[in-house]
Enzyme design. Structure first.
Site, PDB file in Angstrom:
ATOM      1  N   ARG A  50       0.790  -1.225   0.000  1.00 11.50           N
ATOM      2  CA  ARG A  50       0.000   0.000   0.000  1.00 11.50           C
ATOM      3  C   ARG A  50       0.825   1.279   0.000  1.00 11.50           C
ATOM      4  O   ARG A  50       1.760   1.445   0.780  1.00 11.50           O
ATOM      5  CB  ARG A  50      -0.940   0.041   1.221  1.00 11.50           C
ATOM      6  CG  ARG A  50      -1.910   1.220   1.150  1.00 11.50           C
ATOM      7  CD  ARG A  50      -2.766   1.375   2.379  1.00 11.50           C
ATOM      8  NE  ARG A  50      -3.740   2.444   2.162  1.00 11.50           N
ATOM      9  CZ  ARG A  50      -4.338   3.120   3.116  1.00 11.50           C
ATOM     10  NH1 ARG A  50      -4.079   2.838   4.385  1.00 11.50           N
ATOM     11  NH2 ARG A  50      -5.199   4.075   2.835  1.00 11.50           N
ATOM     12  N   ALA A  52      -0.384   4.865   0.858  1.00 12.83           N
ATOM     13  CA  ALA A  52      -1.573   5.470   1.458  1.00 12.83           C
ATOM     14  C   ALA A  52      -1.715   6.930   1.031  1.00 12.83           C
ATOM     15  O   ALA A  52      -0.905   7.777   1.416  1.00 12.83           O
ATOM     16  CB  ALA A  52      -1.497   5.362   2.979  1.00 12.83           C
ATOM     17  N   VAL A  54      -5.379   8.270   0.357  1.00 13.77           N
ATOM     18  CA  VAL A  54      -6.676   8.619   0.931  1.00 13.77           C
ATOM     19  C   VAL A  54      -6.924   7.716   2.144  1.00 13.77           C
ATOM     20  O   VAL A  54      -6.770   6.501   2.054  1.00 13.77           O
ATOM     21  CB  VAL A  54      -7.814   8.450  -0.094  1.00 13.77           C
ATOM     22  CG1 VAL A  54      -9.177   8.715   0.540  1.00 13.77           C
ATOM     23  CG2 VAL A  54      -7.595   9.383  -1.287  1.00 13.77           C
ATOM     24  N   ASN A  75      -5.188  -1.286  -6.804  1.00 14.41           N
ATOM     25  CA  ASN A  75      -4.177  -0.256  -7.044  1.00 14.41           C
ATOM     26  C   ASN A  75      -4.873   0.872  -7.785  1.00 14.41           C
ATOM     27  O   ASN A  75      -5.394   0.660  -8.879  1.00 14.41           O
ATOM     28  CB  ASN A  75      -3.028  -0.810  -7.894  1.00 14.41           C
ATOM     29  CG  ASN A  75      -2.124   0.291  -8.408  1.00 14.41           C
ATOM     30  OD1 ASN A  75      -1.877   1.275  -7.720  1.00 14.41           O
ATOM     31  ND2 ASN A  75      -1.653   0.142  -9.640  1.00 14.41           N
ATOM     32  N   GLY A  76      -4.914   2.061  -7.194  1.00 15.18           N
ATOM     33  CA  GLY A  76      -5.527   3.162  -7.923  1.00 15.18           C
ATOM     34  C   GLY A  76      -6.294   4.123  -7.053  1.00 15.18           C
ATOM     35  O   GLY A  76      -6.192   4.105  -5.817  1.00 15.18           O
ATOM     36  N   GLU A  77      -7.063   4.989  -7.719  1.00 17.30           N
ATOM     37  CA  GLU A  77      -7.879   5.987  -7.045  1.00 17.30           C
ATOM     38  C   GLU A  77      -9.243   6.030  -7.710  1.00 17.30           C
ATOM     39  O   GLU A  77      -9.347   6.090  -8.938  1.00 17.30           O
ATOM     40  CB  GLU A  77      -7.235   7.382  -7.143  1.00 17.30           C
ATOM     41  CG  GLU A  77      -5.811   7.470  -6.614  1.00 17.30           C
ATOM     42  CD  GLU A  77      -5.713   7.291  -5.110  1.00 17.30           C
ATOM     43  OE1 GLU A  77      -6.742   7.471  -4.427  1.00 17.30           O
ATOM     44  OE2 GLU A  77      -4.608   6.986  -4.619  1.00 17.30           O
ATOM     45  N   ASP A  98     -11.146   5.313  -0.740  1.00 24.58           N
ATOM     46  CA  ASP A  98     -11.926   5.438  -1.977  1.00 24.58           C
ATOM     47  C   ASP A  98     -12.164   4.075  -2.622  1.00 24.58           C
ATOM     48  O   ASP A  98     -13.167   3.870  -3.307  1.00 24.58           O
ATOM     49  CB  ASP A  98     -11.218   6.369  -2.964  1.00 24.58           C
ATOM     50  CG  ASP A  98      -9.766   5.972  -3.192  1.00 24.58           C
ATOM     51  OD1 ASP A  98      -8.963   6.118  -2.252  1.00 24.58           O
ATOM     52  OD2 ASP A  98      -9.438   5.496  -4.285  1.00 24.58           O
ATOM     53  N   VAL A 267      12.811  18.857 -13.775  1.00 23.63           N
ATOM     54  CA  VAL A 267      14.119  18.216 -13.851  1.00 23.63           C
ATOM     55  C   VAL A 267      14.768  18.524 -15.197  1.00 23.63           C
ATOM     56  O   VAL A 267      14.069  18.703 -16.205  1.00 23.63           O
ATOM     57  CB  VAL A 267      13.996  16.682 -13.659  1.00 23.63           C
ATOM     58  CG1 VAL A 267      13.258  16.033 -14.820  1.00 23.63           C
ATOM     59  CG2 VAL A 267      15.367  16.032 -13.459  1.00 23.63           C
ATOM     60  N   THR A 316      12.316   5.347 -26.727  1.00 25.01           N
ATOM     61  CA  THR A 316      11.804   6.652 -26.283  1.00 25.01           C
ATOM     62  C   THR A 316      11.302   6.604 -24.847  1.00 25.01           C
ATOM     63  O   THR A 316      11.424   7.573 -24.098  1.00 25.01           O
ATOM     64  CB  THR A 316      10.689   7.153 -27.219  1.00 25.01           C
ATOM     65  OG1 THR A 316      10.334   8.485 -26.857  1.00 25.01           O
ATOM     66  CG2 THR A 316       9.458   6.281 -27.152  1.00 25.01           C
ATOM     67  N   SER A 341       0.322  15.233 -13.382  1.00 25.29           N
ATOM     68  CA  SER A 341       1.228  15.253 -14.532  1.00 25.29           C
ATOM     69  C   SER A 341       0.432  15.435 -15.827  1.00 25.29           C
ATOM     70  O   SER A 341      -0.786  15.250 -15.852  1.00 25.29           O
ATOM     71  CB  SER A 341       2.043  13.949 -14.571  1.00 25.29           C
ATOM     72  OG  SER A 341       3.093  14.028 -15.499  1.00 25.29           O
ATOM     73  N   GLY A 342       1.122  15.789 -16.908  1.00 23.57           N
ATOM     74  CA  GLY A 342       0.442  16.207 -18.134  1.00 23.57           C
ATOM     75  C   GLY A 342       0.368  15.194 -19.257  1.00 23.57           C
ATOM     76  O   GLY A 342       0.105  15.561 -20.407  1.00 23.57           O
TER      77      GLY A 342
END
Length: 589
Positions: A50, A52, A54, A75-77, A98, A267, A316, A341-342
């Site tokens: 885990r 943690a 939430v 695994n996730g949100e 969640d 970075v 890449t 992140s984008g």
């Protein structure tokens, strides 16, 4: 990000098997250093490492329904978990996590609940009432997941290859937007958006509709009980994520816990394009900005660790993962556990420079569809594993399910790049946030040319990698490459160098098959290489390979191999690269 490992229907349930599952689960501990759990029911094991984010106090896994007959490791949100809880009034939840809604949704709706989840996730659910199980992965594949089969008839599910590759006769990538049901006997797709068919959409472009959809995607990802920040390269995508986050942070639960001033992270090599642009955006937005520097040698020294964690030999992906891997370590050392992140915007809007050569709107749209479908093998893989290597979670608002639906329904004529009309790549996204009254970003940042992450951290980074590979891989190796690596045969010395490291960590044939291949220029699919005849002679995933489009294209030549013959291709001189010097990884707040 957490780490999950499930072993389902194995041939024995002895103590030795439990010990082995624990041992394999520990290979994923970097993903979830906060707690670990293992549940066993007969010949089925569900383990969890885990991280943690939430409800850190009570959300340990595996999770259960009320009578503990249904068990889940996740695994996730799940961003809409509060709304889902309200629709389950007859259920009692043990935690504030969640992910706690998943077992209860299954109890209420059976296997057809997965589409109700709004988030990024991979999970395995065990129904002990009939010993059936269900595994699923999110729509785009933001979270990593693999499936394998043992000779004893067992099914294995793991967040990373290293959790199952030594135990399975065959294993493969668990496809995004799919679920695996033991009742149905295999995989089936649960995510079926209109764009998946690649039919050409016709919805008119409405800038405010696009803007609002993205703002909603960002705000819902501010669900956190731990310190967080944003990755800021200074390019359009990450800058928009930072701008929207900074604008909407006040009044959120996250702001009440951690304050209204956003932290941003960048970075690069000393003097790189990203560092300069990111600093300017940070100053404009008023973030607490952290710069991390690395040298070419720092990056080269980390390559083996990067390949072990990212689990790929794609050129890449390794180029871009290395600086992200180094940056994630520094971010985690500051006590931050989650970042926005984008990733995803270039695939949705045709932001890569090769899209300049798209012959028509139909081809443009189909290429964006192909790129989104492949994200789980490239940018999502990088963002997930480069951060998870250090127990850091990356959230990607551009890949929000509803935002993707809105953006991919727009008539692709609006996405086409038309220099004569001053419409550069991702023009409709830029225009949606070009607000004269309350600017989100400075104009020159809003309209900055696309720079791939592996280029933006400093052009000499890629050049240094090529020079290093040139030193370690000789011409004889390249001439025999097709015999040693018949699948996805490396055609450059850099690719050969990465492949040998990957094979050392993951020698199974199944492992090499999990990595995509094919011709590419500036991150294109193999299909799009045909858009420009000259590209087939200059196959390199860097944006600078888009000669005639990028402002700083490749200039000189380096050795490659094609069809068993040594040839040359465009690159920049390696000699000047290795002379690059910069401080080691340092931080400036």
């Amino acid at each position: 990000m957490c780490g999950i490992l499930a072993v389902l229907g194995c041939s024995d349930d002895c103590q030795a098997k439990r010990v082995r599952v624990l041992e394999l689960s520990r290979r994923l501990k970097h993903r979830g250093p906060d707690w670990s759990g293992l549940y066993q029911h007969g010949d089925c094991y569900l383990s969890h490492q885990r991280l943690a984010i939430v409800d850190p106090a009570s959300g340990d896994q595996p999770l259960f329904n009320e009578d503990e007959k249904i068990v889940v490791t996740v695994n996730g949100e799940i961003y809409n978990h509060e709304e889902l809880r309200k629709n389950l009034p007859n259920h009692k939840f043990r935690t504030g996590s969640d992910c706690d809604v998943i077992a209860h949704l299954y109890e209420e709706h059976g296997e057809n609940f997965v589409d109700m989840l709004d988030g990024m996730f991979s999970f395995v659910l065990l129904d002990t009432r009939d010993n059936s199980f269900l595994a699923a992965r999110d729509a785009i594949g933001i979270t990593s997941l693999y499936i394998g089969w043992g000779l004893d008839g067992s099914v294995w599910i793991s967040s990373e290859l290293k959790g199952l590759n030594d135990e399975c006769e065959h294993f493969e990538v668990f496809p995004p937007g799919h679920l695996y049901s033991s009742k149905m006997g295999g995989l089936r797709r649960w995510y079926n958006p209109q764009w998946f068919s690649e039919a050409i959409p016709s919805t008119p472009y409405e800038p405010l509709v696009l803007r609002r959809a993205f703002e909603k995607a960002v705000v819902k990802r501010l669900m956190t009980d731990v310190p967080f920040g944003v990755l800021l390269s200074g390019g359009l995508d990450s800058s928009l994520v930072a701008a929207v986050t900074a604008r909407h942070l006040e009044g959120t639960k996250a702001a009440k816990h951690w304050g209204v001033q956003l932290h941003s992270f960048c970075v690069g090599l000393e003097g790189s394009p990203d560092l300069k642009a990111a600093r300017e955006v940070a100053d404009y937005l008023g973030t607490v900005h952290h710069e991390f520097y690395f040298t070419v040698q720092d990056g080269i020294d980390a390559i083996e660790d990067v390949i072990y964690h990212i689990e790929t030999y794609d050129v890449t992906t390794i180029r871009a993962s290395t600086p992200m891997f180094l940056m994630s370590r520094k971010i985690k050392s500051l006590g931050v556990k989650m970042v926005l992140s984008g990733e995803g915007a270039d695939e949705i809007f045709g932001g890569y420079l090769y899209f300049h050569k798209a012959p028509n709107k139909d081809e443009f749209h189909r290429e964006t569809c192909r790129k989104i479908k492949a994200l789980h093998q490239y940018d999502c893989l990088r963002a997930n594993k480069a951060t998870s290597a250090w127990g850091l979670e990356a959230r990607v608002p551009f890949l929000d399910k509803e935002f993707v639906k809105v953006a991919m329904s727009i008539d692709p004529e609006w996405k086409m790049i038309k220099p004569e009309q001053k419409r550069i790549e991702k023009w409709i996204l830029r225009k949606a946030f070009d607000d004269e009254e309350r600017p989100y970003l400075p104009k020159h940042i809003l309209y900055r040319q696309k720079e791939q992450f592996s280029d933006g951290v400093g052009y000499s980074w890629i050049d240094g990698l090529k020079a290093h590979a040139e030193h370690h891989v000789n011409d004889k190796m390249m001439l025999n490459a097709a015999h040693i690596f018949p699948h996805n045969t490396p055609t450059t010395k850099e690719a050969y160098f990465y492949r040998t490291i990957f094979e050392r960590f993951f020698p199974q044939n199944s492992a090499s098959l999990t990595v995509p291949g094919g011709a590419s220029v500036a991150c294109s699919t193999a299909t799009a290489v045909a858009w420009d005849e000259s590209w087939s002679k200059n196959l390199d995933p860097s944006g600078r390979a888009a000669v005639g489009v990028h402002n700083s294209p490749y200039e000189k030549r380096a050795t490659v191999v094609a069809n068993g013959k040594l040839t040359t291709k465009v690159t920049e001189p390696a000699a000047r690269v290795m002379g690059t010097t910069a401080p080691g990884l340092t931080i400036r707040g």
